[in-house]
Design a protein around this motif. Structure first.
Motif, PDB file in Angstrom:
ATOM      1  N   PHE A  42       0.871  -1.168   0.000  1.00 64.61           N
ATOM      2  CA  PHE A  42       0.000   0.000   0.000  1.00 64.61           C
ATOM      3  C   PHE A  42       0.909   1.218   0.000  1.00 64.61           C
ATOM      4  CE2 PHE A  42      -2.172   3.420   2.240  1.00 64.61           C
ATOM      5  CZ  PHE A  42      -3.322   3.525   1.483  1.00 64.61           C
ATOM      6  N   VAL A  43       0.832   2.022  -1.076  1.00 66.23           N
ATOM      7  CA  VAL A  43       1.665   3.214  -1.227  1.00 66.23           C
ATOM      8  C   VAL A  43       0.744   4.413  -1.369  1.00 66.23           C
ATOM      9  CG1 VAL A  43       3.395   4.365  -2.660  1.00 66.23           C
ATOM     10  CG2 VAL A  43       3.509   1.884  -2.328  1.00 66.23           C
ATOM     11  N   LYS A  44       0.968   5.436  -0.539  1.00 66.52           N
ATOM     12  CA  LYS A  44       0.131   6.653  -0.572  1.00 66.52           C
ATOM     13  C   LYS A  44       1.038   7.874  -0.606  1.00 66.52           C
ATOM     14  CE  LYS A  44      -3.932   8.802   0.462  1.00 66.52           C
ATOM     15  NZ  LYS A  44      -4.970   8.921  -0.505  1.00 66.52           N
ATOM     16  N   GLU A  45       0.693   8.820  -1.497  1.00 68.21           N
ATOM     17  CA  GLU A  45       1.473  10.049  -1.644  1.00 68.21           C
ATOM     18  C   GLU A  45       0.670  11.250  -1.162  1.00 68.21           C
ATOM     19  OE1 GLU A  45       3.656  10.580  -5.409  1.00 68.21           O
ATOM     20  OE2 GLU A  45       2.749   8.668  -5.972  1.00 68.21           O
ATOM     21  N   TYR A  46       1.390  12.203  -0.546  1.00 71.78           N
ATOM     22  CA  TYR A  46       0.808  13.453  -0.060  1.00 71.78           C
ATOM     23  C   TYR A  46       1.703  14.615  -0.483  1.00 71.78           C
ATOM     24  CZ  TYR A  46      -1.987  10.629   3.160  1.00 71.78           C
ATOM     25  OH  TYR A  46      -2.862   9.727   3.691  1.00 71.78           O
ATOM     26  N   PHE A  47       1.148  15.818  -0.324  1.00 71.33           N
ATOM     27  CA  PHE A  47       1.905  17.034  -0.598  1.00 71.33           C
ATOM     28  C   PHE A  47       1.713  18.006   0.559  1.00 71.33           C
ATOM     29  CE2 PHE A  47       0.771  15.100  -4.603  1.00 71.33           C
ATOM     30  CZ  PHE A  47       2.019  14.983  -5.175  1.00 71.33           C
ATOM     31  N   ASP A  48       2.778  18.719   0.894  1.00 73.78           N
ATOM     32  CA  ASP A  48       2.726  19.770   1.898  1.00 73.78           C
ATOM     33  C   ASP A  48       2.257  21.023   1.159  1.00 73.78           C
ATOM     34  OD1 ASP A  48       2.988  21.356   4.107  1.00 73.78           O
ATOM     35  OD2 ASP A  48       5.143  21.048   4.350  1.00 73.78           O
ATOM     36  N   CYS A  49       1.003  21.380   1.334  1.00 69.64           N
ATOM     37  CA  CYS A  49       0.375  22.434   0.525  1.00 69.64           C
ATOM     38  C   CYS A  49       1.034  23.792   0.736  1.00 69.64           C
ATOM     39  CB  CYS A  49      -1.111  22.516   0.832  1.00 69.64           C
ATOM     40  SG  CYS A  49      -2.002  20.984   0.462  1.00 69.64           S
ATOM     41  N   HIS A  50       1.317  24.449  -0.364  1.00 68.08           N
ATOM     42  CA  HIS A  50       1.991  25.741  -0.377  1.00 68.08           C
ATOM     43  C   HIS A  50       1.217  26.811   0.389  1.00 68.08           C
ATOM     44  CE1 HIS A  50       3.216  29.624  -2.174  1.00 68.08           C
ATOM     45  NE2 HIS A  50       4.414  29.084  -2.111  1.00 68.08           N
ATOM     46  N   ASP A  51      -0.105  26.726   0.392  1.00 72.10           N
ATOM     47  CA  ASP A  51      -0.929  27.760   1.027  1.00 72.10           C
ATOM     48  C   ASP A  51      -1.017  27.616   2.549  1.00 72.10           C
ATOM     49  OD1 ASP A  51      -2.665  25.635   1.421  1.00 72.10           O
ATOM     50  OD2 ASP A  51      -4.267  26.468   0.175  1.00 72.10           O
ATOM     51  N   GLY A  52      -0.315  26.627   3.116  1.00 70.42           N
ATOM     52  CA  GLY A  52      -0.299  26.454   4.561  1.00 70.42           C
ATOM     53  C   GLY A  52      -1.478  25.677   5.116  1.00 70.42           C
ATOM     54  N   SER A  53      -2.261  25.043   4.250  1.00 70.03           N
ATOM     55  CA  SER A  53      -3.448  24.316   4.706  1.00 70.03           C
ATOM     56  C   SER A  53      -3.141  22.903   5.192  1.00 70.03           C
ATOM     57  CB  SER A  53      -4.505  24.275   3.599  1.00 70.03           C
ATOM     58  OG  SER A  53      -4.021  23.592   2.468  1.00 70.03           O
ATOM     59  N   GLY A  54      -1.869  22.547   5.281  1.00 68.47           N
ATOM     60  CA  GLY A  54      -1.486  21.248   5.815  1.00 68.47           C
ATOM     61  C   GLY A  54      -1.010  20.282   4.751  1.00 68.47           C
ATOM     62  N   ILE A  55      -0.901  19.037   5.153  1.00 68.82           N
ATOM     63  CA  ILE A  55      -0.464  17.970   4.264  1.00 68.82           C
ATOM     64  C   ILE A  55      -1.707  17.253   3.766  1.00 68.82           C
ATOM     65  CG2 ILE A  55       0.804  15.799   4.129  1.00 68.82           C
ATOM     66  CD1 ILE A  55       2.748  16.979   6.220  1.00 68.82           C
ATOM     67  N   LYS A  56      -1.856  17.182   2.433  1.00 66.61           N
ATOM     68  CA  LYS A  56      -3.043  16.580   1.819  1.00 66.61           C
ATOM     69  C   LYS A  56      -2.634  15.756   0.607  1.00 66.61           C
ATOM     70  CE  LYS A  56      -5.791  20.771   2.630  1.00 66.61           C
ATOM     71  NZ  LYS A  56      -6.573  21.801   1.924  1.00 66.61           N
ATOM     72  N   SER A  57      -3.533  14.913   0.168  1.00 64.12           N
ATOM     73  CA  SER A  57      -3.270  14.172  -1.067  1.00 64.12           C
ATOM     74  C   SER A  57      -3.585  15.025  -2.297  1.00 64.12           C
ATOM     75  CB  SER A  57      -4.061  12.862  -1.110  1.00 64.12           C
ATOM     76  OG  SER A  57      -5.437  13.118  -1.021  1.00 64.12           O
ATOM     77  N   PHE A  58      -4.350  16.122  -2.132  1.00 59.13           N
ATOM     78  CA  PHE A  58      -4.654  17.036  -3.227  1.00 59.13           C
ATOM     79  C   PHE A  58      -4.704  18.459  -2.679  1.00 59.13           C
ATOM     80  CE2 PHE A  58      -7.687  19.353  -5.940  1.00 59.13           C
ATOM     81  CZ  PHE A  58      -7.041  19.211  -7.161  1.00 59.13           C
ATOM     82  N   CYS A  59      -3.840  19.338  -3.189  1.00 66.19           N
ATOM     83  CA  CYS A  59      -3.755  20.709  -2.676  1.00 66.19           C
ATOM     84  C   CYS A  59      -4.447  21.744  -3.566  1.00 66.19           C
ATOM     85  CB  CYS A  59      -2.297  21.108  -2.502  1.00 66.19           C
ATOM     86  SG  CYS A  59      -1.413  20.160  -1.245  1.00 66.19           S
ATOM     87  N   ASN A  60      -4.418  21.560  -4.892  1.00 65.22           N
ATOM     88  CA  ASN A  60      -5.078  22.459  -5.841  1.00 65.22           C
ATOM     89  C   ASN A  60      -4.484  23.860  -5.867  1.00 65.22           C
ATOM     90  OD1 ASN A  60      -6.896  22.966  -7.892  1.00 65.22           O
ATOM     91  ND2 ASN A  60      -8.457  23.721  -6.504  1.00 65.22           N
ATOM     92  N   ASN A  61      -3.166  23.936  -5.954  1.00 60.65           N
ATOM     93  CA  ASN A  61      -2.481  25.222  -6.059  1.00 60.65           C
ATOM     94  C   ASN A  61      -1.368  25.068  -7.083  1.00 60.65           C
ATOM     95  OD1 ASN A  61      -0.440  27.334  -5.421  1.00 60.65           O
ATOM     96  ND2 ASN A  61      -1.882  27.835  -3.790  1.00 60.65           N
ATOM     97  N   ILE A  62      -1.129  26.097  -7.853  1.00 57.12           N
ATOM     98  CA  ILE A  62      -0.124  26.041  -8.913  1.00 57.12           C
ATOM     99  C   ILE A  62       1.277  25.703  -8.369  1.00 57.12           C
ATOM    100  CG2 ILE A  62       0.416  28.502  -8.861  1.00 57.12           C
ATOM    101  CD1 ILE A  62       0.605  28.387 -11.931  1.00 57.12           C
ATOM    102  N   PHE A  63       1.526  25.973  -7.110  1.00 63.72           N
ATOM    103  CA  PHE A  63       2.846  25.744  -6.528  1.00 63.72           C
ATOM    104  C   PHE A  63       3.036  24.336  -5.968  1.00 63.72           C
ATOM    105  CE2 PHE A  63       1.934  30.299  -5.976  1.00 63.72           C
ATOM    106  CZ  PHE A  63       2.954  30.813  -6.762  1.00 63.72           C
ATOM    107  N   ASP A  64       1.976  23.534  -5.958  1.00 65.88           N
ATOM    108  CA  ASP A  64       2.018  22.212  -5.328  1.00 65.88           C
ATOM    109  C   ASP A  64       2.252  21.103  -6.336  1.00 65.88           C
ATOM    110  OD1 ASP A  64       1.463  23.107  -2.657  1.00 65.88           O
ATOM    111  OD2 ASP A  64      -0.573  23.503  -3.328  1.00 65.88           O
ATOM    112  N   GLY A  65       2.523  19.930  -5.829  1.00 67.39           N
ATOM    113  CA  GLY A  65       2.623  18.743  -6.662  1.00 67.39           C
ATOM    114  C   GLY A  65       1.255  18.113  -6.847  1.00 67.39           C
TER     115      GLY A  65
END
Length: 140
Positions: free
Chosen positions: A47-70
């Motif tokens: 089981f492999v799960k990926e997250y991103f540390d959201c650029h807007d400071g909203s925390g670590i999520k699997s989907f951030c929805n910001n041009i600066f995020d992965g």
């Protein structure tokens, strides 16, 4: 949004959450911005799960929805742009569109997982025809 998708306040909160989860004794690997932050050994399919540390400071999520995020998918990177925008993935036309506007998406690779290097996508540059070109991101 389901808790397993976030938000998590920080990496410690994410690791604590996954440490307490029952993943049916399977190998569990958790990544943030392409870097492995948690692994539990086990059997069966990994089981492999990926997250991103959201650029807007909203925390670590699997989907951030910001041009600066992965993003986990190519579609996620350009989903908020006009459907007429041409999309290039790693320099190759991915979706045709206006000759005057485009978004360049780059594939990035992180740490190795059970299935190989984890991959994610970033917006490398944007020319939308309205403002100055967005200079882009680098892989994390």
């Amino acid at each position: 949004m389901a808790q397993h998708d976030g938000p998590f306040a920080d990496t410690d909160a994410l690791v604590s959450y996954w440490s307490a989860q029952d993943t049916q004794s399977s190998l569990t690997q958790i990544y943030v911005n392409g870097k492995r932050v948690y692994q539990r050994s086990g059997f069966g399919p990994a089981f492999v799960k990926e997250y991103f540390d959201c650029h807007d400071g909203s925390g670590i999520k699997s989907f951030c929805n910001n041009i600066f995020d992965g993003y986990l998918t190519v579609e996620g990177t350009y989903g908020t742009y006009s459907p007429g925008l041409a999309v290039y993935l790693d320099g190759v036309l991915y979706r045709s569109g206006s000759p005057f506007s485009r978004v360049d998406i780059k594939t990035c690779y992180g740490d190795a997982s059970y299935y190989g290097p984890v991959s994610y996508y970033i917006v490398e540059s944007v020319i939308d025809g309205f403002g100055p070109p967005y200079p882009g991101n680098d892989c994390f």
